[in-house]
Design a protein around this motif. Sequence first.
Motif, PDB file in Angstrom:
ATOM      1  N   THR A 130       0.819  -1.215   0.000  1.00  0.00           N
ATOM      2  CA  THR A 130       0.000   0.000   0.000  1.00  0.00           C
ATOM      3  C   THR A 130       0.848   1.259   0.000  1.00  0.00           C
ATOM      4  O   THR A 130       0.540   2.232  -0.697  1.00  0.00           O
ATOM      5  CB  THR A 130      -0.937  -0.002   1.215  1.00  0.00           C
ATOM      6  OG1 THR A 130      -1.721  -1.191   1.203  1.00  0.00           O
ATOM      7  CG2 THR A 130      -1.855   1.207   1.197  1.00  0.00           C
ATOM      8  N   VAL A 131       1.928   1.255   0.799  1.00  0.00           N
ATOM      9  CA  VAL A 131       2.746   2.472   0.944  1.00  0.00           C
ATOM     10  C   VAL A 131       3.986   2.417   0.070  1.00  0.00           C
ATOM     11  O   VAL A 131       4.922   3.202   0.271  1.00  0.00           O
ATOM     12  CB  VAL A 131       3.157   2.665   2.428  1.00  0.00           C
ATOM     13  CG1 VAL A 131       1.932   2.775   3.315  1.00  0.00           C
ATOM     14  CG2 VAL A 131       4.056   1.524   2.902  1.00  0.00           C
ATOM     15  N   PHE A 132       4.003   1.542  -0.911  1.00  0.00           N
ATOM     16  CA  PHE A 132       5.190   1.358  -1.743  1.00  0.00           C
ATOM     17  C   PHE A 132       5.643   2.668  -2.378  1.00  0.00           C
ATOM     18  O   PHE A 132       6.841   2.949  -2.463  1.00  0.00           O
ATOM     19  CB  PHE A 132       4.895   0.315  -2.825  1.00  0.00           C
ATOM     20  CG  PHE A 132       6.092  -0.104  -3.611  1.00  0.00           C
ATOM     21  CD1 PHE A 132       6.983  -1.031  -3.109  1.00  0.00           C
ATOM     22  CD2 PHE A 132       6.342   0.437  -4.871  1.00  0.00           C
ATOM     23  CE1 PHE A 132       8.099  -1.429  -3.840  1.00  0.00           C
ATOM     24  CE2 PHE A 132       7.452   0.048  -5.604  1.00  0.00           C
ATOM     25  CZ  PHE A 132       8.330  -0.883  -5.085  1.00  0.00           C
ATOM     26  N   ASP A 133       4.715   3.475  -2.803  1.00  0.00           N
ATOM     27  CA  ASP A 133       5.061   4.737  -3.466  1.00  0.00           C
ATOM     28  C   ASP A 133       5.626   5.771  -2.503  1.00  0.00           C
ATOM     29  O   ASP A 133       6.177   6.781  -2.942  1.00  0.00           O
ATOM     30  CB  ASP A 133       3.834   5.326  -4.161  1.00  0.00           C
ATOM     31  CG  ASP A 133       3.402   4.493  -5.345  1.00  0.00           C
ATOM     32  OD1 ASP A 133       4.196   3.653  -5.788  1.00  0.00           O
ATOM     33  OD2 ASP A 133       2.265   4.673  -5.812  1.00  0.00           O
ATOM     34  N   TYR A 147       5.850  -7.941  -8.319  1.00  0.00           N
ATOM     35  CA  TYR A 147       5.416  -7.263  -9.550  1.00  0.00           C
ATOM     36  C   TYR A 147       5.889  -5.814  -9.546  1.00  0.00           C
ATOM     37  O   TYR A 147       6.302  -5.269 -10.576  1.00  0.00           O
ATOM     38  CB  TYR A 147       3.899  -7.335  -9.641  1.00  0.00           C
ATOM     39  CG  TYR A 147       3.317  -6.869 -10.945  1.00  0.00           C
ATOM     40  CD1 TYR A 147       3.056  -7.767 -11.969  1.00  0.00           C
ATOM     41  CD2 TYR A 147       3.015  -5.526 -11.162  1.00  0.00           C
ATOM     42  CE1 TYR A 147       2.507  -7.345 -13.167  1.00  0.00           C
ATOM     43  CE2 TYR A 147       2.470  -5.090 -12.353  1.00  0.00           C
ATOM     44  CZ  TYR A 147       2.215  -6.004 -13.355  1.00  0.00           C
ATOM     45  OH  TYR A 147       1.683  -5.578 -14.539  1.00  0.00           O
ATOM     46  N   LEU A 148       5.841  -5.180  -8.373  1.00  0.00           N
ATOM     47  CA  LEU A 148       6.277  -3.787  -8.262  1.00  0.00           C
ATOM     48  C   LEU A 148       7.799  -3.660  -8.297  1.00  0.00           C
ATOM     49  O   LEU A 148       8.328  -2.636  -8.736  1.00  0.00           O
ATOM     50  CB  LEU A 148       5.739  -3.184  -6.959  1.00  0.00           C
ATOM     51  CG  LEU A 148       4.218  -3.118  -6.811  1.00  0.00           C
ATOM     52  CD1 LEU A 148       3.834  -2.637  -5.419  1.00  0.00           C
ATOM     53  CD2 LEU A 148       3.605  -2.209  -7.860  1.00  0.00           C
ATOM     54  N   LEU A 149       8.500  -4.689  -7.859  1.00  0.00           N
ATOM     55  CA  LEU A 149       9.953  -4.621  -7.756  1.00  0.00           C
ATOM     56  C   LEU A 149      10.682  -5.138  -8.993  1.00  0.00           C
ATOM     57  O   LEU A 149      11.853  -4.817  -9.196  1.00  0.00           O
ATOM     58  CB  LEU A 149      10.426  -5.434  -6.542  1.00  0.00           C
ATOM     59  CG  LEU A 149      10.131  -4.861  -5.152  1.00  0.00           C
ATOM     60  CD1 LEU A 149      10.463  -5.888  -4.089  1.00  0.00           C
ATOM     61  CD2 LEU A 149      10.902  -3.575  -4.912  1.00  0.00           C
ATOM     62  N   GLN A 175       6.400   4.205  -8.997  1.00  0.00           N
ATOM     63  CA  GLN A 175       5.064   4.785  -9.023  1.00  0.00           C
ATOM     64  C   GLN A 175       4.739   5.203 -10.455  1.00  0.00           C
ATOM     65  O   GLN A 175       5.079   6.286 -10.891  1.00  0.00           O
ATOM     66  CB  GLN A 175       4.928   5.964  -8.051  1.00  0.00           C
ATOM     67  CG  GLN A 175       6.018   7.019  -8.151  1.00  0.00           C
ATOM     68  CD  GLN A 175       7.191   6.752  -7.266  1.00  0.00           C
ATOM     69  OE1 GLN A 175       7.760   5.686  -7.322  1.00  0.00           O
ATOM     70  NE2 GLN A 175       7.565   7.710  -6.448  1.00  0.00           N
ATOM     71  N   MET A 176       4.076   4.305 -11.199  1.00  0.00           N
ATOM     72  CA  MET A 176       3.860   4.523 -12.624  1.00  0.00           C
ATOM     73  C   MET A 176       2.923   5.691 -12.898  1.00  0.00           C
ATOM     74  O   MET A 176       2.886   6.210 -14.001  1.00  0.00           O
ATOM     75  CB  MET A 176       3.306   3.254 -13.261  1.00  0.00           C
ATOM     76  CG  MET A 176       4.311   2.120 -13.346  1.00  0.00           C
ATOM     77  SD  MET A 176       5.789   2.572 -14.272  1.00  0.00           S
ATOM     78  CE  MET A 176       5.112   2.847 -15.894  1.00  0.00           C
ATOM     79  N   TRP A 226      -1.608  -0.411 -12.894  1.00  0.00           N
ATOM     80  CA  TRP A 226      -1.847   0.673 -11.942  1.00  0.00           C
ATOM     81  C   TRP A 226      -3.096   1.478 -12.319  1.00  0.00           C
ATOM     82  O   TRP A 226      -3.937   1.787 -11.470  1.00  0.00           O
ATOM     83  CB  TRP A 226      -0.624   1.597 -11.909  1.00  0.00           C
ATOM     84  CG  TRP A 226      -0.885   2.870 -11.162  1.00  0.00           C
ATOM     85  CD1 TRP A 226      -0.809   3.074  -9.828  1.00  0.00           C
ATOM     86  CD2 TRP A 226      -1.320   4.117 -11.724  1.00  0.00           C
ATOM     87  NE1 TRP A 226      -1.160   4.361  -9.516  1.00  0.00           N
ATOM     88  CE2 TRP A 226      -1.482   5.021 -10.666  1.00  0.00           C
ATOM     89  CE3 TRP A 226      -1.597   4.546 -13.022  1.00  0.00           C
ATOM     90  CZ2 TRP A 226      -1.895   6.332 -10.864  1.00  0.00           C
ATOM     91  CZ3 TRP A 226      -2.008   5.853 -13.213  1.00  0.00           C
ATOM     92  CH2 TRP A 226      -2.143   6.728 -12.153  1.00  0.00           C
ATOM     93  N   MET A 227      -3.213   1.794 -13.581  1.00  0.00           N
ATOM     94  CA  MET A 227      -4.327   2.619 -14.022  1.00  0.00           C
ATOM     95  C   MET A 227      -5.657   1.889 -13.854  1.00  0.00           C
ATOM     96  O   MET A 227      -6.659   2.480 -13.433  1.00  0.00           O
ATOM     97  CB  MET A 227      -4.129   3.023 -15.488  1.00  0.00           C
ATOM     98  CG  MET A 227      -5.122   4.053 -15.989  1.00  0.00           C
ATOM     99  SD  MET A 227      -4.836   4.447 -17.726  1.00  0.00           S
ATOM    100  CE  MET A 227      -3.180   5.093 -17.659  1.00  0.00           C
ATOM    101  N   GLY A 228      -5.686   0.604 -14.171  1.00  0.00           N
ATOM    102  CA  GLY A 228      -6.915  -0.158 -14.005  1.00  0.00           C
ATOM    103  C   GLY A 228      -7.366  -0.208 -12.568  1.00  0.00           C
ATOM    104  O   GLY A 228      -8.555  -0.044 -12.261  1.00  0.00           O
ATOM    105  N   GLN A 229      -6.414  -0.416 -11.650  1.00  0.00           N
ATOM    106  CA  GLN A 229      -6.746  -0.440 -10.225  1.00  0.00           C
ATOM    107  C   GLN A 229      -7.279   0.915  -9.773  1.00  0.00           C
ATOM    108  O   GLN A 229      -8.276   1.004  -9.050  1.00  0.00           O
ATOM    109  CB  GLN A 229      -5.501  -0.807  -9.409  1.00  0.00           C
ATOM    110  CG  GLN A 229      -5.014  -2.229  -9.615  1.00  0.00           C
ATOM    111  CD  GLN A 229      -5.870  -3.232  -8.868  1.00  0.00           C
ATOM    112  OE1 GLN A 229      -6.855  -3.726  -9.395  1.00  0.00           O
ATOM    113  NE2 GLN A 229      -5.501  -3.536  -7.650  1.00  0.00           N
ATOM    114  N   THR A 230      -6.611   1.974 -10.197  1.00  0.00           N
ATOM    115  CA  THR A 230      -6.988   3.318  -9.768  1.00  0.00           C
ATOM    116  C   THR A 230      -8.364   3.704 -10.299  1.00  0.00           C
ATOM    117  O   THR A 230      -9.197   4.239  -9.561  1.00  0.00           O
ATOM    118  CB  THR A 230      -5.941   4.337 -10.235  1.00  0.00           C
ATOM    119  OG1 THR A 230      -4.652   3.936  -9.771  1.00  0.00           O
ATOM    120  CG2 THR A 230      -6.262   5.721  -9.694  1.00  0.00           C
ATOM    121  N   LEU A 231      -8.622   3.441 -11.568  1.00  0.00           N
ATOM    122  CA  LEU A 231      -9.925   3.777 -12.146  1.00  0.00           C
ATOM    123  C   LEU A 231     -11.046   3.018 -11.447  1.00  0.00           C
ATOM    124  O   LEU A 231     -12.112   3.573 -11.170  1.00  0.00           O
ATOM    125  CB  LEU A 231      -9.925   3.451 -13.641  1.00  0.00           C
ATOM    126  CG  LEU A 231      -9.120   4.386 -14.544  1.00  0.00           C
ATOM    127  CD1 LEU A 231      -8.969   3.788 -15.935  1.00  0.00           C
ATOM    128  CD2 LEU A 231      -9.772   5.757 -14.627  1.00  0.00           C
TER     129      LEU A 231
END
Length: 751
Positions: A161-164, A197-199, A352-353, A381-386
């Motif tokens: 959650t706080v990766f960014d 996936y993030l790393l 943070q894409m 990232w965009m799909g999750q955010t939308l």
Amino acid sequence: MQRRQSSKTPKQPPQVHHKNQTDLSAWQKGGRIDPEKSVQNHQSPNYQKNDSKQDSLEQALSYFEKVQDRVSLKKNNVLQKHLTTVESIALQRGLPPEGFDVLLNVALSGKLADTVNIRLLKSLVPASVIPETSVVSSVSWLCVSKCSSNIQLLFLRWLITVFDFIDHKEQLHALYGFFFSFLQDEKMCPYVCHLLYLLTRKENVKPFRIRRLLDLQAKMGMQYHLQALLSLYKLFCPELVTITLPGKMKTYFKNSEGPWKAAINTVRRRNQDNLPVSQPLFLGTAQPQSRKRKWNTQLIIPASSTNKNNLEEDREKNHVDLYSTNESFPVEQLQTFSQLLQNIHHLEFPSQMGSVLTNPLLLHYMNCVKDESIYLRLYYWMGQTLQEECTWCVADNNRYEEEFKDFLETVYKSECFLQEGFSSCEEFLYKSLPLWDGFCCRSQILRLVSWIPLSTFSEMKSHLYDPLAQLFFTSSLYFKCSVLESLKELLQNWLNWHVIHLDSESDSQVNSLNTTLSGVVNVVAELIHFVGWISTVALRLENNPTFLLYFILDFYETVCDMYLRYNLPLLIMPPAGVFYPALLSMDSVSLNQLCYIMYRYRTNLVAAKENELSKKKILQFKFSSQTYQEYNQYIIAMVGCLWTSSAFQKDIHPQGLRMDDELLKKTTVQEFKTSFNIVYHPAMMGYALLFLQQAWPDDTTFNFSLIKGKKWNWYLEYLYAQGLKGLKVFIESSINRVSQASHSKAGNVQA
């Protein structure tokens, strides 16, 4: 692995020194420390209250740092007091960077009961950034199995959650293999895959890791989180991952945000309200941040001397050469286009894409270097955010409509910059349109619709056309026009894509191109038929308004030129429900538009017929005879109305104007045959009146029958001079005026 430092050992500061992230006083003021304003801040009315909170937090952190033995929560009032202090301050203001090292170590060391550790982990809400050293130190506790599996799982969810918010990630990347080893735990596997996936970088993709993932997939079945990691591995090293994976993005990972996201949003809004708008709040950004931390996180360093000096200091300390060919180039240091060109093969993309959308240089990079891994991460990232921030799909999100609008606007601008739509936006639109009211974020949603990628008709019909039609028929005239404008832009984007794709194909790929071209023709044809249908119904519902007719004809201005302008072997005539309202319109603009459209149809059809006869084209799609037949029917009707005054007798279209003379006489209209020629047509009568005033200024009878013979030709020249270019090219191309005698004869017929 390095264990946490002793409380007696001075803590190492983060590698990058942000002035607003170094001590508790910075956290207390909620922003950057400005020496010039420090006196004013200490004299503020809330200072005493903030100072009290700071003291309480320092006492709580000191207590947790020194706690040694396992303490029961129920029997220890001191523990309850300090735990409550940490929780309340974390939810109100967020924790300063220094607090994470203490709280993470005590929560993962197993010194306290799990109930306390869970509450501590849930309180880890950052006010600014989280030092990487604190995260690495806390990860080291996972090696000694001091904490329970539930605490480990909660820690991973927090880390995702706080990766960014983690200030650096180099040391975290070095722990990739350690995190990978946790994949064997079935409960932790989804969250470990998410973190990996993030790393993941290209150098992390190894054959033994791919084999391990395939073994897990064989054991557990097709799991979305395993597919996500394998998809990313395949993009980096397609030669190593040979299995077939789903092509479309899905919601690969479980929602791991737990209680932290809501708390982070609350803290951010509260801190934003308490600070001047121009003052940076989080992550060293130069713009006021909304609750949407991910999409507003910008990596572009403000062009101020202070930041440049800080960048130079960091460069000297870390010995980073901006133009080195051996070192990766962090995007945080990318400021000019020349730097992009010189380091385009050494860029290290951000974790943070969301920051990519607001950075033109990174968008240039995406456009030039087709790195599928970047698109995959961005789409995820965009799909999750939308999905999570949609104001009409998620309860209680309607309060943040303006912020969601800004985000959608940013996504749209990025699509325009890249000249292609995002598949994650397409999936979002397909899921959300059935729930959309047509009002919330209207402009932004319709703009995103215009960038939907080419897809099969079955998907388009059920996910786009059907929900859009329901809204279209039940909404206002303005909404109808907005939808038509959006669909016109969608058609143009598809046609532009087709032209680019056609040019990029080689001669050896004729067969595959043929299949692709056939698919494009079918999808485009269905879109045009859909627009023709809704346009016909809308004109009836709204009683043929000129405003609506303009947008409909504007769409067909693109349709009529598809063959010559976009090299697409397809022409579809407008339906009769559009053609005849435009032909009989009382507005000269609509009539002029229709004349131009019919002229372009003729030009395209003639060119298609010539190509068909010459057989010079290898890929030749023949237009159906119905297209030519329908065009001829429309031309007969137009010439009969505007020129020969014989539309009621010669119009042969099934839905045309043909009527018996007896029926026309019952209308009691005198000279009904000439009612729609270029003199008496309701859209042209104003021009005829002005022409009579100029030609016969002394005649006040306004005798339209005077416009014949030579006067007819003068009248035509007058019309052309008024800017009716569509009428001009139509008459010159579709009406045979061989000689001056024929002019006079035609003019006499009109009289």
